[in-house]
Each structure stands twice: as structure tokens, then as C-alpha cells.
Motif scaffolding. Structure first.
Motif, PDB file in Angstrom:
ATOM      1  N   GLU A 164     -13.733  -3.821  -5.451  1.00 37.41           N
ATOM      2  CA  GLU A 164     -14.219  -4.380  -4.183  1.00 37.41           C
ATOM      3  C   GLU A 164     -13.513  -5.719  -3.974  1.00 37.41           C
ATOM      4  O   GLU A 164     -13.131  -6.367  -4.932  1.00 37.41           O
ATOM      5  N   GLY A 165     -13.432  -6.150  -2.738  1.00 34.06           N
ATOM      6  CA  GLY A 165     -12.959  -7.522  -2.510  1.00 34.06           C
ATOM      7  C   GLY A 165     -11.808  -7.586  -1.527  1.00 34.06           C
ATOM      8  O   GLY A 165     -11.463  -6.595  -0.871  1.00 34.06           O
ATOM      9  N   GLU A 166     -11.224  -8.782  -1.459  1.00 34.13           N
ATOM     10  CA  GLU A 166     -10.152  -9.029  -0.491  1.00 34.13           C
ATOM     11  C   GLU A 166      -8.971  -8.104  -0.744  1.00 34.13           C
ATOM     12  O   GLU A 166      -8.655  -7.790  -1.893  1.00 34.13           O
ATOM     13  N   GLU A 167      -8.318  -7.655   0.324  1.00 33.38           N
ATOM     14  CA  GLU A 167      -7.121  -6.803   0.149  1.00 33.38           C
ATOM     15  C   GLU A 167      -5.925  -7.534   0.758  1.00 33.38           C
ATOM     16  O   GLU A 167      -5.981  -7.956   1.907  1.00 33.38           O
ATOM     17  N   VAL A 168      -4.895  -7.720  -0.052  1.00 30.63           N
ATOM     18  CA  VAL A 168      -3.692  -8.400   0.453  1.00 30.63           C
ATOM     19  C   VAL A 168      -2.492  -7.509   0.170  1.00 30.63           C
ATOM     20  O   VAL A 168      -2.392  -6.924  -0.915  1.00 30.63           O
ATOM     21  N   SER A 169      -1.594  -7.401   1.139  1.00 33.27           N
ATOM     22  CA  SER A 169      -0.418  -6.526   0.948  1.00 33.27           C
ATOM     23  C   SER A 169       0.870  -7.259   1.271  1.00 33.27           C
ATOM     24  O   SER A 169       0.863  -8.243   2.012  1.00 33.27           O
ATOM     25  N   CYS A 170       1.954  -6.767   0.740  1.00 32.01           N
ATOM     26  CA  CYS A 170       3.265  -7.241   1.196  1.00 32.01           C
ATOM     27  C   CYS A 170       4.300  -6.148   0.955  1.00 32.01           C
ATOM     28  O   CYS A 170       4.100  -5.270   0.116  1.00 32.01           O
ATOM     29  N   ASP A 171       5.389  -6.209   1.708  1.00 28.33           N
ATOM     30  CA  ASP A 171       6.499  -5.266   1.500  1.00 28.33           C
ATOM     31  C   ASP A 171       7.591  -5.979   0.725  1.00 28.33           C
ATOM     32  O   ASP A 171       7.913  -7.134   1.024  1.00 28.33           O
ATOM     33  N   ILE A 215       9.105  -1.223  -1.219  1.00 32.35           N
ATOM     34  CA  ILE A 215       7.797  -0.796  -1.724  1.00 32.35           C
ATOM     35  C   ILE A 215       6.713  -1.654  -1.065  1.00 32.35           C
ATOM     36  O   ILE A 215       6.972  -2.798  -0.682  1.00 32.35           O
ATOM     37  N   THR A 216       5.547  -1.062  -0.906  1.00 30.84           N
ATOM     38  CA  THR A 216       4.420  -1.840  -0.378  1.00 30.84           C
ATOM     39  C   THR A 216       3.467  -2.106  -1.537  1.00 30.84           C
ATOM     40  O   THR A 216       3.034  -1.176  -2.225  1.00 30.84           O
ATOM     41  N   VAL A 217       3.186  -3.359  -1.763  1.00 30.87           N
ATOM     42  CA  VAL A 217       2.310  -3.732  -2.867  1.00 30.87           C
ATOM     43  C   VAL A 217       0.974  -4.172  -2.282  1.00 30.87           C
ATOM     44  O   VAL A 217       0.934  -5.012  -1.378  1.00 30.87           O
ATOM     45  N   THR A 218      -0.099  -3.580  -2.766  1.00 30.14           N
ATOM     46  CA  THR A 218      -1.428  -3.940  -2.268  1.00 30.14           C
ATOM     47  C   THR A 218      -2.300  -4.380  -3.439  1.00 30.14           C
ATOM     48  O   THR A 218      -2.418  -3.650  -4.427  1.00 30.14           O
ATOM     49  N   ALA A 219      -2.879  -5.550  -3.312  1.00 34.64           N
ATOM     50  CA  ALA A 219      -3.794  -6.029  -4.346  1.00 34.64           C
ATOM     51  C   ALA A 219      -5.192  -6.102  -3.732  1.00 34.64           C
ATOM     52  O   ALA A 219      -5.352  -6.561  -2.600  1.00 34.64           O
ATOM     53  N   THR A 220      -6.172  -5.595  -4.483  1.00 38.07           N
ATOM     54  CA  THR A 220      -7.546  -5.623  -3.982  1.00 38.07           C
ATOM     55  C   THR A 220      -8.440  -6.190  -5.080  1.00 38.07           C
ATOM     56  O   THR A 220      -8.446  -5.664  -6.198  1.00 38.07           O
ATOM     57  N   GLY A 221      -9.172  -7.257  -4.755  1.00 40.33           N
ATOM     58  CA  GLY A 221     -10.073  -7.811  -5.773  1.00 40.33           C
ATOM     59  C   GLY A 221     -10.163  -9.309  -5.678  1.00 40.33           C
ATOM     60  O   GLY A 221      -9.632  -9.921  -4.738  1.00 40.33           O
ATOM     61  N   PRO A 222     -10.798  -9.925  -6.675  1.00 44.48           N
ATOM     62  CA  PRO A 222     -11.094 -11.366  -6.578  1.00 44.48           C
ATOM     63  C   PRO A 222      -9.857 -12.262  -6.561  1.00 44.48           C
ATOM     64  O   PRO A 222      -9.900 -13.349  -5.997  1.00 44.48           O
ATOM     65  N   ASP A 223      -8.764 -11.827  -7.216  1.00 45.14           N
ATOM     66  CA  ASP A 223      -7.575 -12.700  -7.246  1.00 45.14           C
ATOM     67  C   ASP A 223      -6.384 -12.031  -6.538  1.00 45.14           C
ATOM     68  O   ASP A 223      -5.235 -12.172  -6.942  1.00 45.14           O
ATOM     69  N   ALA A 224      -6.711 -11.297  -5.459  1.00 38.90           N
ATOM     70  CA  ALA A 224      -5.668 -10.524  -4.767  1.00 38.90           C
ATOM     71  C   ALA A 224      -4.539 -11.422  -4.265  1.00 38.90           C
ATOM     72  O   ALA A 224      -3.354 -11.094  -4.429  1.00 38.90           O
ATOM     73  N   GLN A 225      -4.920 -12.563  -3.669  1.00 35.36           N
ATOM     74  CA  GLN A 225      -3.892 -13.430  -3.099  1.00 35.36           C
ATOM     75  C   GLN A 225      -2.928 -13.926  -4.195  1.00 35.36           C
ATOM     76  O   GLN A 225      -1.705 -13.865  -4.044  1.00 35.36           O
ATOM     77  N   GLN A 226      -3.522 -14.369  -5.311  1.00 33.67           N
ATOM     78  CA  GLN A 226      -2.679 -14.878  -6.413  1.00 33.67           C
ATOM     79  C   GLN A 226      -1.785 -13.764  -6.967  1.00 33.67           C
ATOM     80  O   GLN A 226      -0.631 -13.985  -7.304  1.00 33.67           O
ATOM     81  N   ALA A 227      -2.349 -12.547  -7.046  1.00 34.22           N
ATOM     82  CA  ALA A 227      -1.565 -11.427  -7.578  1.00 34.22           C
ATOM     83  C   ALA A 227      -0.347 -11.175  -6.702  1.00 34.22           C
ATOM     84  O   ALA A 227       0.778 -11.010  -7.193  1.00 34.22           O
ATOM     85  N   ILE A 228      -0.554 -11.191  -5.404  1.00 31.19           N
ATOM     86  CA  ILE A 228       0.579 -10.937  -4.497  1.00 31.19           C
ATOM     87  C   ILE A 228       1.597 -12.075  -4.603  1.00 31.19           C
ATOM     88  O   ILE A 228       2.806 -11.838  -4.636  1.00 31.19           O
ATOM     89  N   GLU A 229       1.099 -13.318  -4.705  1.00 29.80           N
ATOM     90  CA  GLU A 229       2.039 -14.441  -4.856  1.00 29.80           C
ATOM     91  C   GLU A 229       2.854 -14.268  -6.145  1.00 29.80           C
ATOM     92  O   GLU A 229       4.066 -14.474  -6.174  1.00 29.80           O
ATOM     93  N   GLY A 230       2.168 -13.872  -7.215  1.00 26.62           N
ATOM     94  CA  GLY A 230       2.844 -13.681  -8.515  1.00 26.62           C
ATOM     95  C   GLY A 230       3.917 -12.603  -8.423  1.00 26.62           C
ATOM     96  O   GLY A 230       5.043 -12.765  -8.924  1.00 26.62           O
ATOM     97  N   LEU A 231       3.584 -11.511  -7.732  1.00 26.05           N
ATOM     98  CA  LEU A 231       4.560 -10.414  -7.634  1.00 26.05           C
ATOM     99  C   LEU A 231       5.720 -10.775  -6.707  1.00 26.05           C
ATOM    100  O   LEU A 231       6.859 -10.383  -6.938  1.00 26.05           O
TER     101      LEU A 231
END
Ligand code: PEP
Ligand code: MG
Length: 829
Positions: free
Chosen positions: A156-163, A219-235
């Protein structure tokens, strides 16, 4: 974290798999290899005690448990037995895994590195073959049967994506995929990677690899959860860093992953030491054995004593060679000598030969030969290919004993027809003495890209792959092989298609080389008119016309040690004088910079009794060695001063580390000169005398040094190893030993500035000078002259003609401000 134990019948195999897995996980997972048996005569097999000890050791460091991955047969039994011996509290943390040893270990290691549980790691390993099955499906028609690891539950939680556009040359292959999974695994959020209609968990190496993302795909990367934003920044940061992959890594990957596609069964890879392609029959340069005669003897005790002494001498040689090779080519390359030491140390062989001596009253050579020959044929008769290959080792090290007994040296290479030379190692004189017209290519089992055999093959324009590891098992005299000196690959069993492909590439390469030579003839002037001297590096006078052909405007470095190596006594004054004059004459009045003897370090010379030192690169090397042997130095300086009085020869001293040392060397040169004058020999009033800048202390003192000599030439091979404290021949620190590291560039700049202040010329003769991508940078740093192997000259000249000095200076400023060699490389692209 979960730890791994790799069990195999072969220690080498287990170790190799471990090294590969460590490379993928950058050493973050605790792993141990439990391979083979500790019995030098019979090392293949599995040992439950060894497995048990490895499990205990890994378990002590891995809270999440231990996964054991085995090869086959008795490995399974040994692992099961090992479990029975373990205390219950350890046993319950251990899982035996049925995954294939190589693919399974890689998948398990990556999964473990992201903090997965023991079950998850095991499941990932179990599905490891799916990647291969899917990739080969178009050819084999096979489909993935086994269930893959469970899909991740989306949090559950915020969903952030990037290509992300993948620009890695080979796409998201094993290594960048592993880096992606490692970064994804650091976050709590669910991470999904989508390509077209396929979706993978970003925390599963198999799933990411199965997406088969190629260069140029998004590729489209989607992170969902409490640290979604940080995960996308890291990737995103990882993507910006090319998924942690450097350009140099890609060649390695091509070699790792494409052996079957590239035709034929077998191939070996090594350092791409000299560019070019070759196809031809093998000339196997095995150390040939001396002729052995049967001689009747009466004093059998004396013969046995001779034999013991010869074995002891050969063992000492092998140990010295092992130490030397460890320093210049790393431990892995040196390991073969350990095997040789064990073979020679075998009491059975010695006792059998001694028994034969006393029973048949024969000479030691004859008895020893009988015993080693029988031992080698016993090995050949075994079923196992690995064991059969040990026959060559018996002949190799046994041959050393024979050579000590007979006093015969090793044999020179004489080619009857055009061939590719395959050797365990080549001495510089092996290479220098070869007829380059007949040598299509060179392959050696040990050595690195800056070993002297490599430098020589580059200067002769012979394609070479150096340091392939054991390769004699795969080739034999006369067998057709193909070699790619750009990528460092040798196809040992090429099919006709591969032979045709490489032959066509060779034709094109030769044609390009001719065109390049034509370009090399003109001077190297920047677009705004600054002319840079581009010179050649040589090792013998015979190289001089070769570098001239490529457009050299003189010789920037004549490494005189090649005149001294691999012979029984030093060349006398007249022989040296003639060699120096011959080189200078061939250069038609252009300057020829001759460096005085630079031995010690990685360049031992037998008859000069070069000392065995703990740290030879930091020991009695270069001028230190010569100043400690005044007669040797005097002879060379007499020859040089005489030759320089007749031709445009400049004298250069290597390894200068400070002012006092240079003053001492110059005083000695003055004394030699006085000696010649007093004998009535005419010596020119002024002979240009300069120094190599290759020791960091010389950079620090460059202004004082520049005040008392006529020119500097920067030796980046040594300067880099001394600045970075990283052995130039040791593969494991090759990334640190980077001449483009800003710290090294800063040293180059300081040297150039000091040369300008003191009004002397400054050149560069290390390998960096021959890199056309670095030419603009080197001009910007302030170099007046660049010297390199012949084949590099045309490209470097072309690179100089394409730039302006303003651009070069701006580039140099940026490079000096960079944080790493990689950042500098990016600037040079
Ligand atoms: C150097 O150190 O850069 C150099 C040119 O000398 P060598 O490679 O012979 O040590
Ligand atoms: Mg040097």
C-alpha cells in the motif's frame, strides 16, 4: 544476510564460481568455496569435513542462514553428511539447494545481497535456469516449466513511476541488472519494472534479466510504498551512472556471455594487449626438452646428489618465478607455479629416479627423464581431462630439472611459416628476436597489458592477447585458431565461418593500417598552428625504421634494457655504441632519446645478479641499480657519449627521485666524459641530458631538477603506479592504477609547469601518450612532445590535428577538476 557455500569436485571451479559471484555483488555477501580434496596427488573430489567447516564459518557470519549449492554426484552426499555433523542450532539455518551451480550461485548471491530471506534466496536460485531457457527458446523451442519465484506482493502507499532509456551497450545484461536489483533491494517499497507487456519484480535478478532489455529500449519503473520517492531517486541515480557499468566492462561481458554465438566450441580471453586480428596455425612455444643420453656411471651416490641439487635449484627458480609473477601478473596467474612446485617436491618422483640411478648405474638426466616421462604418460592415460592436462605441467617443471642437469638454456622461437605463437610466457628477447613478418599474432598464458612482451608486440604491430590463463589444453601445434587483439579473445576451435569472419576483419584492419601510415607522415599541428612532436618508443635498433614508417619524428624512448636481457653477458661498449648509432642513423637526424639501463623491478637480468627483493618496484631499480654498479654504468655511458657525439642522440636517466641523486648521476657522467677525453676520444661539448619523471618525489622537486637538466619525459606507467600505490601489472588493482585519475593528471600538470618555468622541453613516453582520446588533454596540460609505439602514431597525429589549443586548455582544466578517472574518461568521449 544469507551466506552461501559452493561445493564442487574441483577447488578451481568452486573458487571461480565464487569469484564471479563476488564480482556481481561486490563482496557484500559472505561466501565460501568448498571444492576438491586436500590431496595434491588426487585433488578432484568432495570432502564432507571441508564442506562442514565452510558451512560453520559462513553461518557464524550470516544471521539469515546459509544456502549450500553443489555440483553433482558425491557433492550432494558430502553436503548431506556435513549437515549430519553440524550442531542442531547451525543445521536449522542451512538449506541445501538443487539449483545449477553457476547460474544458481549468481542468482542466489544477488538475491542475498538485497537482504532476501533464506527461502527467497533458494527460490531465486532454483529458478535461475529460466533466464537461459527463455533466451534460447527461439532456437531450442523449450519453454520455462519451473515455477519462478513468487511475484512480489504490491504494498500500500504512494506510487511513483519513471521511464528510463537503457543506453548500456549490452542492455541490462547480468551485471547492470544485478546493480539494479541491489539498489531496488535497499528500499521497502515494491518495485516493478515493465518493458512492453512484461512486468518483473525489481528485486528479482532472474525476473529483471528475463525482461531481456536491450540497448535503446525504455523501461518503466514503478515504486509503491512508504519510500517510493526515494527508491525512484535511487534508481534514477543508478541509471545516470550507466547502471554502474563502465565502457571497459562491456568487452569483458561480451567475452563472458558470447562464447557459443561466436562460432566453434572453445575460446579463451585475456588482456587485449595489442590491437589487430589474426588467423593462422599455432606455433606452440613449449619449453623444449634437452636431448638426454644414457651414460653408465660408477659413482651412483654422486649422481643422486647431482639430481637432488638440480631439483633444489629448479624449485628455487620456480619459487622466484612465482613471486615475480604474483607481483607483475597477480596471484591467479602465478598459481600454476604452485602446482609445479608440488610436482617437483613429490618425493616419489625423486626416489624413483634415485632408485633407477643405483639399480641401472645410469646418469641422473637419463633416470630423471624416464621417471618424468612415465609420470606424464600416467596422467595422459586418465579419464579426466583436467588430470590429463597435468601431463604438460610434469613435462614443463621436470624439464627445468633436466636443463639444470644438462646446463642447456631454453630454446629460441624459429618459425618456418606464418603462425600465431602460443606460449606460457614470452621474454622480451623472445619477442624481439622473432621475425615479425612470420608472426601473425601472440597469445600468452600469463602477463598483463603493460608487461614488456605486450609493449613490444604493440611496437611491432603484432596483435596480441596476453594473460589468458591455461590455454595449452585447448590448442596444439599447427591447429588453426583466430585472435581478436581489440577485444582480447582467442577462438581455440573456430569453425569455418569464424575463420572467414576474422580473416575479413584482418584484411580490413591491414588496409586501415596502411591508410593510417599515410596519414602519419604529415606533422601534427593543432588547428591554431601549435606543432607537437610525435615520436616513437623502441626497444631495439631494428624497431627504429618501423616507427619511422608510422610517421615518428624521432625516438622519444629507447628502452636499452632489451639489449641486456635474455643473454649470458652484458653487451660490451662497442656493441652498445653500434646499436645506438644504428638506431640514430635509421631516424635520419631526428632526435633519438636513449634511456640508460632501467632494470630491477619487473625487469630482472640473470647474469647481472639482479637482487631478489621484497618490493622490487620500490627497490634497487633504474639509476639506483646502475649507480651501485659503476662499471656497468660506465660502459653504457661511454658508449652513449661516443654515439651522441656522432648522432642526434639525447641521454635520459630513469627513476630519478631527487636532486641529490641527479647531481650524483650527472657527476658520474662528467667523470666518464673526462675519462674519454683523457684517452683522446672526441666528445661533443654539449649532449642533451634529461630525466624520466616517474617518481612522485621528482614531480615535487621538478623545478630544482629542471634547473640542472635539459628535458623531462613523463613515464606515466610508473608514475601512475607510484602515485596511486597500485602495482602496474596486478590485474586486481588495475582500476586503481589509472593514468587518467585526476591525481596523476595533476602530477603531469605540475611537471609541465615546472618545465615551462625552467625553460626546458617536456614530453611523455608512458602508455598514456599513445591514447588518441587523451591527446587533446595532454596538450592542454602543457606537453611539447608525445612518444608511443609506432602503430599509435597516426591516430594520435590525427587527434592533434582536430583540436585547438584553447579547447585543449579548457578540457585540461575540467579534467583536473574531475573526481575520478571515469569522469575524465567521460570528458574525453
Ligand atoms: C613509464 O614508466 O611510463 C615508462 C615509459 O617506462 P617503463 O614502462 O619502461 O618502465
Ligand atoms: Mg618506467
Amino acid at each position: 544476510m544469507v551466506g552461501l557455500v559452493i561445493v564442487s569436485h574441483s577447488q578451481m571451479l568452486a573458487q571461480g564460481v565464487l569469484e564471479l559471484a563476488e564480482q556481481m555483488t561486490r563482496g557484500s555477501v559472505v561466501m565460501e568455496a568448498a571444492g576438491g580434496i586436500d590431496d595434491p596427488d588426487n585433488p578432484i573430489g568432495t570432502d564432507p569435513m571441508k564442506v562442514m567447516m565452510a558451512i560453520e564459518s559462513v553461518a557464524a557470519q550470516s544471521e539469515e542462514g546459509v544456502l549450500v549449492i553443489m555440483d553433482l554426484g558425491s557433492a550432494l552426499m558430502s553436503a548431506e553428511t556435513a549437515l549430519d555433523f553440524l550442531p542442531d542450532e547451525v543445521k536449522e539455518k542451512v538449506l541445501l539447494c538443487s539449483a545449477p551451480i553457476v547460474e544458481g550461485t549468481m542468482a542466489a548471491a544477488v538475491q542475498a545481497s538485497v537482504g532476501a530471506s533464506l527461502k527467497e534466496v533458494s527460490a531465486e536460485a532454483g529458478a535461475a535456469l529460466n533466464v537461459k531457457i527463455e533466451q534460447l527458446a527461439p532456437i531450442t523451442g523449450e519453454t520455462v516449466q519451473a515455477a519462478g519465484p513468487a511475484q512480489e506482493e504490491v504494498l500500500e502507499g504512494e506510487e511513483v513511476s519513471c521511464d528510463l532509456l537503457v543506453i548500456n551497450k549490452m542492455g541490462l545484461h547480468a551485471r547492470p541488472a544485478a546493480n539494479l536489483v541491489a539498489v531496488a533491494g535497499k528500499f521497502q517499497s515494491t518495485i516493478q519494472i515493465r518493458k512492453d507487456d512484461k512486468t518483473a519484480s525489481g528485486k528479482s535478478i532472474n525476473q529483471v534479466a528475463l525482461l531481456a532489455v536491450k540497448n535503446g529500449e525504455t523501461i518503466t519503473v514503478t515504486a509503491t510504498g512508504p519510500d517510493a520517492q526515494q527508491a525512484i531517486e535511487g534508481l534514477k541515480a543508478l541509471h545516470a551512472d550507466n547502471f554502474g557499468e563502465r565502457d571497459e566492462d562491456v568487452a569483458e561481458v561480451v567475452m563472458e556471455t558470447e562464447p557459443c554465438k561466436v562460432g566453434g566450441e572453445g575460446f579463451v580471453s585475456g588482456a587485449p594487449a595489442s590491437t589487430g586480428y589474426a588467423v593462422g596455425p599455432v606455433y606452440a612455444h613449449l619449453a623444449t626438452l634437452p636431448e638426454v643420453e644414457r651414460i653408465d656411471v660408477s659413482d651412483t651416490d654422486a649422481e643422486a646428489e647431482r639430481l637432488d641439487q638440480a631439483i633444489a635449484t629448479a624449485l628455487a627458480d620456480i619459487q622466484a618465478l612465482q613471486r615475480e609473477t604474483e607481483k607483475t601478473a597477480g596471484k591467479a596467474n602465478a598459481a600454476i607455479f604452485e602446482v609445479h612446485g608440488l610436482i617437483l617436491g613429490d618425493k616419489d618422483m625423486r626416489d624413483n629416479a634415485a632408485d633407477l640411478i643405483s639399480a641401472e648405474k645410469v646418469n641422473a638426466e637419463f633416470a630423471w627423464f624416464q621417471v618424468m616421462d612415465k609420470m606424464a604418460s600416467d596422467y595422459r592415460g586418465l579419464d579426466d581431462a583436467y588430470m590429463q592436462a597435468r601431463a604438460a605441467d610434469v613435462m614443463d617443471c621436470g624439464g627445468r630439472v633436466l636443463r639444470v642437469l644438462t646446463g642447456e638454456g631454453e630454446q629460441a622461437i624459429r618459425l618456418e611459416r606464418e603462425s600465431i605463437i602460443v606460449a606460457h610466457d614470452l621474454t622480451p628477447s623472445d619477442v624481439a628476436g622473432m621475425d615479425p613478418e612470420k608472426v601473425l599474432g601472440i597469445v600468452t598464458e600469463i602477463g598483463g597489458a603493460t608487461s614488456h612482451a605486450a609493449i613490444l608486440s604493440r611496437s611491432m604491430g603484432i596483435p596480441a592477447v596476453i594473460g589468458t590463463g591455461e590455454c595449452f589444453q585447448q590448442v596444439s601445434d599447427g591447429k588453426m585458431i583466430a585472435l581478436d587483439g581489440f577485444e582480447g579473445v582467442v577462438w581455440t576451435a573456430p569453425d569455418q565461418a569464424k575463420l572467414d569472419e576474422i580473416s575479413a576483419k584482418r584484411d580490413q584492419w591491414l588496409a586501415d593500417r596502411e591508410e593510417a601510415k599515410a596519414k602519419g607522415a604529415a606533422p601534427a599541428k593543432t588547428v591554431d598552428g601549435t606543432e607537437i612532436m610525435v615520436m616513437g618508443n623502441i626497444g631495439t635498433p631494428a624497431d627504429a625504421p618501423r616507427v619511422l614508417e608510422y610517421g615518428a619524428e624521432g625516438v622519444g624512448l629507447f628502452r636499452t634494457e632489451f639489449l641486456f636481457q635474455d643473454r649470458d653477458q652484458e653487451p660490451d661498449e662497442q656493441e652498445q655504441f653500434e646499436a645506438y648509432v644504428e638506431a640514430a642513423k635509421a631516424m635520419n637526424g631526428n632526435p633519438v632519446i636513449i634511456r640508460t639501463l632501467d632494470i630491477g623491478g619487473d625487469k630482472p637480468v640473470k647474469y647481472l645478479d639482479t637482487p631478489v627483493e621484497e618490493n622490487p618496484f620500490l627497490g634497487e631499480r633504474g639509476v639506483r641499480f646502475c649507480m651501485a654498479r659503476p662499471e656497468l654504468f660506465r660502459t653504457q655511458l661511454r658508449a652513449l657519449l661516443r654515439a651522441a657525439s656522432e648522432e642526434n642522440i639525447w641521454i635520459m636517466f630513469p627513476m630519478i627521485s631527487g636532486v641529490e641523486e641527479l647531481e650524483g648521476v650527472l657527476a658520474f657522467q662528467a667523470e666518464v666524459r673526462e675519462g674519454l677525453l683523457s684517452e683522446g676520444v672526441k666528445i661533443a661539448d654539449k649532449i642533451k641530458t634529461g630525466i624520466m619523471i616517474e617518481v612522485p618525489s621528482a614531480v615535487a622537486e621538478a623545478e630544482k631538477l629542471g634547473a640542472i637538466c635539459d628535458f623531462f619525459s613523463i613515464g606515466t606507467n610508473d608514475l601512475t603506479q607510484y602515485v596511486m600505490a597500485a602495482d602496474r601489472g596486478n590485474k586486481s588493482v588495475a582500476k586503481i592504477c589509472d593514468s587518467l585519475n585526476p591525481a596523476v593528471l595533476r602530477m603531469v600538470k605540475m611537471t609541465c609547469d615546472a618545465a615551462k618555468t625552467t625553460g626546458i622541453e617536456v614530453g611523455m613516453c608512458g602508455e598514456l601518450a599513445g591514447n588518441p582520446k587523451a591527446s587533446a588533454l595532454l596538450l592542454g596540460l602543457g606537453l611539447d612532445e608525445l612518444s608511443m609505439s609506432g602503430p599509435s602514431i597516426p591516430e594520435v597525429k590525427e587527434a592533434i590535428r582536430a583540436v585547438s589549443m584553447d579547447d585543449c586548455c579548457a578540457l585540461a582544466e575540467k579534467a583536473l577538476a574531475a573526481k575520478s578517472g571515469d569522469e575524465v574518461r567521460d570528458l574525453l568521449k
